[in-house]
Structure formats: C-alpha cells, structure tokens
Enzyme design. Structure first.
Site, PDB file in Angstrom:
ATOM      1  N   SER A  13      -0.766   8.463  -5.736  1.00  0.00           N
ATOM      2  CA  SER A  13       0.373   8.336  -4.830  1.00  0.00           C
ATOM      3  C   SER A  13       1.666   7.964  -5.551  1.00  0.00           C
ATOM      4  CB  SER A  13       0.039   7.342  -3.723  1.00  0.00           C
ATOM      5  OG  SER A  13      -1.078   7.810  -2.999  1.00  0.00           O
TER       6      SER A  13
ATOM      7  N   ASP B   7      -1.951  10.662  -0.556  1.00  0.00           N
ATOM      8  CA  ASP B   7      -2.639  10.049   0.584  1.00  0.00           C
ATOM      9  C   ASP B   7      -2.397  10.801   1.901  1.00  0.00           C
ATOM     10  OD1 ASP B   7       0.018   9.337   0.573  1.00  0.00           O
ATOM     11  OD2 ASP B   7      -0.301   7.224   0.979  1.00  0.00           O
TER      12      ASP B   7
ATOM     13  N   ARG C 242      -9.111   2.258  -6.224  1.00  0.00           N
ATOM     14  CA  ARG C 242     -10.454   2.272  -5.654  1.00  0.00           C
ATOM     15  C   ARG C 242     -11.230   3.447  -6.214  1.00  0.00           C
ATOM     16  NH1 ARG C 242     -10.782   2.918   0.332  1.00  0.00           N
ATOM     17  NH2 ARG C 242      -9.139   4.413  -0.080  1.00  0.00           N
TER      18      ARG C 242
END
Length: 471
Positions: free
Chosen positions: A150, A203, A81
C-alpha cells in the site's frame, strides 16, 4: 450575562461553519458529475486528471471456484502481516485461514532495500515452516503469494510494479524506481524460500476481490479508513490510454486513487484550507482530507480552536492541548458523536481526558456534539457522492428492467466499520442520490480484510496452475 454572550459567539462560529459545509442533494450531484468527468479524463491519458485511474492489470476477479493453498503478504505501514488460506471451491469457500502480524523495527524503515525485504522474507519463511495439518500444498508446485503493497506504485503487470515513492514514515532510497516484486523475490531466493508472487495489489483492489469472491455482482470497492480510495470494474474498451492487448474477460479493474479528487463544487471551508496548507502534502488529497478518518477529528479541533480564541469558549485561556494538531482523533470524535446520555457525559469525559478541560457545562457539550455532526455528515455525504459518480460512469444510475440481481458496493475500513453515524449517513445519502427505484438495485456490503484475504484470492485467480489438473 458574559456567559450568555460567549455561547452566542460560539454558536455564530458554528452556524457559519455549518452554512459552508452544507451538502444539499443538488450540490452532491454536481460533485458526482465532476467525479465522472475526472474519471473519463484520467482514463483518456496519463496525467490527464487529478484522478490517476491506475490500470491494475487485474482482469480476472475471484469467482469462488478457486481451490488450494495460497499466501498473502500485506505491507502498508509499521506492521506487516503474512497470511495463508486453504480454499475449497464454491461449496467450502475459505476452509481455514491464519495469519501473523510482525512489527517492522524502525531502523529498517529507513535502511536498505535488502535489509527490509530480507527481514520480511525471513518472517514469511518462518510462517511457511509452521504450516500445519489442514493446509495442503501440492507437491512439485511452487507456493503462490498475493502481495498487498500500500504505497504508490507504477504497476507494469499483474505481478510487477515499480515504487514511485515511500510514504508513512518509510524512506529507503534504493527501492525507489525498483520493481517491488523483484525485491521480495530476490530476498526469498536468497534464503531458499520457493514462492512465487502471483499478484501485486493494493488494499482497495483486495477489497474488491474479497467482495467478488462471495458475490459476483460487486461493481466497486471503497476504503473508508485512515485514508480513502476506490476501485471499480471498467469495460476494457472504455480505457483509451490502455495500450496493451485487450484482456479476454473484456474487463479491467481500475484503481482510482480518488483521495486526490478535487472540484470547485466541494464545500471547502477556511478550516479545510488551513489544514491542507499545514499538512505534509499541501494541495494533494483534497477529497481525502474532507472525508477520511485521519482528518475528521482534526477539522473539529480547528473549529474548536477558533471558538476558544474568538469566543472564549473554554474560558479566558485557550486549553494548551487544543493547539496540538491531530490531538483529537476520529475515534474520540465518534465516541462524542454517539453520546446518547442526557448530560452528554461522554463528551465531558473526552474533554477532560484529551484537552484537560475539567469544567464543561451542557451548552458547551451540545455545541461540540453539533460540530461533530456537521463534520461527519459532510464527509459521509461527499463519500456517497463519490460512489454515485462511479455508478453514473458505469451507466447504472437508471432503472433496469427485468434483472433483479442487486449490484454490490464492497466497503472496508475502520471509519465505515466503527463510525455508525458516518456509515448511516453515507448509505442514506446514496439512496437519496439514486432515488428509491434505482436504490433498490444496490446494496453496500462490508467486505472485511481485503488487504489479506483479498490478496490471497487474487493470487488464486492469477495462479500459474489455473486449468492444470492436480497430478
């Protein structure tokens, strides 16, 4: 009579499993104490513990005062994203935000570093071009980006870190050992995109940042989703392995990587051992395999398999679908566990849809409901014990005088968000561990989208223009 014997045999397997999964409060306290001990060990020396206790280099969490336009890039799976936020300080907070999600073509997941990061940089450049009204870049300044990555990284500063290894289906040899910020920066420069990575985070740290932005009493963040992890704010002088200069704030965010915790006090069953043995990472992530969304449904499946094989639970033939690992997903388990209909018809339809078991009498459905309850409750209570371990490490497990500000634990992840009974059990177990008096000092808050907004906020709190007035 044969039927009656069948339910008895299945019930015996269930009761034996339930016995091994028990988490009385004394046991949870032993788990929490073991967590605290491992935290100390992991902070004392590199490789001193199953807990990595990684130094994040985040020493300034967002305060809410941050202003301006910031970007985030969130790469952690088969999609990534890109996101932008306009921050308006204490009064306005997030003025506006938008994001796009981009699927990564499979060939790029195993190709070259240049190809993957080139693809991401192109998407980022396109997104910047679409920056519309209401977003206010300051002329003459670089745009700044928070990068949530991540995958296992050895962090070397707030904005650099080398890739230890790829996971989740990625396998790009030439990125391993490289600084991932260097890779994305190279790709951006190549296409003339003037943007600086201000923070490299994962995250869990992002969730902590997102929580801190709205509440300055956030002491820890926990992810309970497909996987699980926790991060918290440690006093810098309590980190013996920290070699650098002590940060001005006196604090340092630690990424625990708590999924890898293990202890002799964990209520591990033969089903957990088999799951671990047959997993992609045997002997690793033992705590995660007992509490996270990727595995809860699979534990249920393994117990059902035993019932099918040894108690003819589904009739004379074991349903072929039941033999498939991971066919029972945690969202399906959750749906069955939340079935309130008198005839448990949700469980009936799930058995039909997933395992192609069309005939499921009520006693069978009741046993399956119990089984979901045992597995979810154990996972929820163990996650509460982990949080209690962090609270103990910070010395906040005793009543405090005067100060009535509540300490916040920020939590994110689909398991916490969507599995209501798991969440309720976790919250009540934490209360039970803390005791009523101390429990009043704590609140668990859902902190949404740490990997997006959280990363942008960390770019803001680590901006190169902090303290520089806009000209």
């Amino acid at each position: 009579m044969k039927n009656c014997g069948k339910w008895t045999r299945a019930m015996n397997i269930l009761k034996e499993f339930e016995e091994k999964c028990k988490t009385p409060v004394e046991k949870l306290k032993q788990v929490a104490d073991a967590m605290t001990v491992e935290m100390h060990a992991g902070l004392a020396s590199e490789g001193g513990s199953k807990l990595k206790m990684l130094i994040s280099y985040v020493d300034n969490l967002p305060t809410g005062d941050e202003k301006g336009l910031f970007y985030a890039l969130d790469l952690g799976g088969t999609n990534f994203r890109v996101l932008r936020v306009q921050l308006g300080g204490k009064d306005e907070r997030v003025v506006r935000q938008e994001f796009v999600e981009v699927a990564i073509p499979p060939h790029l997941m195993t190709g070259s570093s240049e190809a993957l990061f080139g693809f991401i940089a192109e998407a980022l450049a396109k997104f910047v071009e679409e920056e519309g009204d209401g977003y206010h870049p300051v002329s003459g300044r670089q745009r700044e980006l928070g990068f949530t990555f991540s995958f296992p990284v050895r962090q070397t500063s707030i904005a650099s870190g080398t890739l230890i290894k790829w996971t989740k289906g990625f396998n790009i040899e030439d990125t391993v050992g490289q600084d991932v910020v260097g890779e994305i920066t190279k790709a951006m420069e190549k296409i003339g995109l003037d943007m600086r990575v201000a923070a490299l985070v994962n995250d869990t740290i992002g969730t902590l940042a997102g929580g801190s932005y709205y509440n300055d009493n956030v002491i820890a963040a926990v992810i309970l989703g497909t996987g699980t992890n926790a991060a918290y704010v440690e006093r810098a002088h309590a980190i013996p392995k920290w070699q650098g200069l002590l940060p001005q704030s006196g604090e340092m965010v630690i990424n625990m990587e708590w999924g890898n915790f293990r202890s002799s006090h964990l209520p591990i069953t033969e089903y957990d051992q088999a799951l671990d043995l047959e997993s992609l990472n045997p002997g690793e992530q033992i705590f995660e395999k007992m509490i996270s969304g990727m595995y809860l449904g699979e534990i249920v499946r393994r117990v059902l398999c035993r019932m099918a094989e040894e108690a003819a639970f589904f009739g004379d033939v074991v349903p072929p679908k039941l033999k498939r690992p991971f066919i029972l997903r945690t969202p399906d388990m959750s749906a069955m566990h939340h079935d309130t209909s008198p005839d448990l018809r949700v469980i009936g339809s799930k058995l039909n849809d997933i395992l192609e078991v069309s005939n499921s009498p009520l006693p069978m459905r009741k046993i399956i409901f119990e089984l979901c309850d045992i597995v979810a409750t154990r996972g929820a209570r163990l996650s509460a014990a982990g949080i209690y371990g962090i609270i103990k490490k910070l010395g906040r497990d005793i009543p405090k005088d005067g100060d009535k500000q509540k300490s916040v634990i920020a939590v994110d992840g689909g398991l916490f968000e969507h599995y209501t009974k798991f969440r309720n059990s976790m919250e009540s177990s934490l209360k039970e561990l803390l005791g009523d008096e101390v429990a009043d000092n704590f609140v668990i808050e859902h902190s949404n989208d740490g990997s997006g907004i959280g990363a942008a906020l960390l770019a803001a709190s680590h901006s190169q223009y902090l303290g520089v007035e806009e000209s």
